[in-house]
Design a protein around this motif. Sequence first.
Motif, PDB file in Angstrom:
ATOM      1  N   ASP A  48      17.419  52.149  83.618  1.00 35.56           N
ATOM      2  CA  ASP A  48      18.420  53.203  83.790  1.00 35.56           C
ATOM      3  C   ASP A  48      19.000  53.175  85.201  1.00 35.56           C
ATOM      4  OD1 ASP A  48      18.299  54.151  81.204  1.00 35.56           O
ATOM      5  OD2 ASP A  48      16.985  55.846  81.664  1.00 35.56           O
ATOM      6  N   TYR A  49      18.164  52.876  86.189  1.00 35.82           N
ATOM      7  CA  TYR A  49      18.664  52.722  87.559  1.00 35.82           C
ATOM      8  C   TYR A  49      19.672  51.570  87.619  1.00 35.82           C
ATOM      9  CZ  TYR A  49      19.033  50.639  92.131  1.00 35.82           C
ATOM     10  OH  TYR A  49      19.535  50.051  93.264  1.00 35.82           O
ATOM     11  N   ASN A  53      22.455  54.993  86.079  1.00 37.36           N
ATOM     12  CA  ASN A  53      22.152  56.360  85.662  1.00 37.36           C
ATOM     13  C   ASN A  53      21.338  57.135  86.693  1.00 37.36           C
ATOM     14  OD1 ASN A  53      23.467  55.846  83.232  1.00 37.36           O
ATOM     15  ND2 ASN A  53      21.601  55.130  82.264  1.00 37.36           N
ATOM     16  N   TYR A  54      20.691  56.441  87.608  1.00 34.60           N
ATOM     17  CA  TYR A  54      19.893  57.073  88.662  1.00 34.60           C
ATOM     18  C   TYR A  54      20.204  56.392  89.991  1.00 34.60           C
ATOM     19  CZ  TYR A  54      16.735  58.679  84.913  1.00 34.60           C
ATOM     20  OH  TYR A  54      16.203  59.237  83.791  1.00 34.60           O
ATOM     21  N   SER A  55      20.014  57.145  91.058  1.00 33.96           N
ATOM     22  CA  SER A  55      20.038  56.522  92.380  1.00 33.96           C
ATOM     23  C   SER A  55      18.696  55.829  92.580  1.00 33.96           C
ATOM     24  CB  SER A  55      20.253  57.586  93.465  1.00 33.96           C
ATOM     25  OG  SER A  55      19.091  58.395  93.595  1.00 33.96           O
ATOM     26  N   GLU A  58      16.040  58.482  93.195  1.00 34.59           N
ATOM     27  CA  GLU A  58      15.651  59.207  91.988  1.00 34.59           C
ATOM     28  C   GLU A  58      14.733  58.362  91.109  1.00 34.59           C
ATOM     29  OE1 GLU A  58      19.568  62.005  91.138  1.00 34.59           O
ATOM     30  OE2 GLU A  58      19.626  59.890  90.564  1.00 34.59           O
ATOM     31  N   ALA A  59      15.074  57.098  90.954  1.00 33.22           N
ATOM     32  CA  ALA A  59      14.257  56.203  90.127  1.00 33.22           C
ATOM     33  C   ALA A  59      12.867  56.031  90.736  1.00 33.22           C
ATOM     34  CB  ALA A  59      14.943  54.854  89.963  1.00 33.22           C
ATOM     35  N   GLN A  62      10.793  59.057  90.129  1.00 35.11           N
ATOM     36  CA  GLN A  62      10.363  59.207  88.737  1.00 35.11           C
ATOM     37  C   GLN A  62       9.264  58.214  88.373  1.00 35.11           C
ATOM     38  OE1 GLN A  62      13.289  59.555  85.679  1.00 35.11           O
ATOM     39  NE2 GLN A  62      14.711  60.651  87.010  1.00 35.11           N
TER      40      GLN A  62
END
Length: 128
Positions: A48-49, A53-55, A58-59, A62
């Motif tokens: 997703d990164y 979808n993510y910085s 953020e990744a 998570q």
Amino acid sequence: MKRLIALFLCAVMLTSLCACGQEQTSAPDGMAEGTYTLGAAVLEIAEDYLAGNYSAQEAAEQIEPYCTSFDTVETADSSEEMYNALVQLSAEALVYNLTTIADGTYTDDDQVESDCEVLSDYLAGIQE
């Protein structure tokens, strides 16, 4: 008769191609189901990164809790322990590389892509 044989061969080839395209949904032989589940979740976040979808920060945030969760996976034998360690190390490498991208030390996603390939191989039961 030739048409019937050709049609049969086409059906066999189509069936084999469909079987190859199926996504793996369970742990390969020798890997604990918990390891597979955690690793698949980490891989999904990293992908997703890469998809935007993510910085990177953020990744990394998570994925980080998953890294310690590998310590709680129950393993039945040394093979499962080895896979657990390999998948955990791959997750930790992703966190490190995402963190270096987030803080500006590293600006290229090539290492994250490489980490994803390695993790994907481990989840498929391929050891290198």
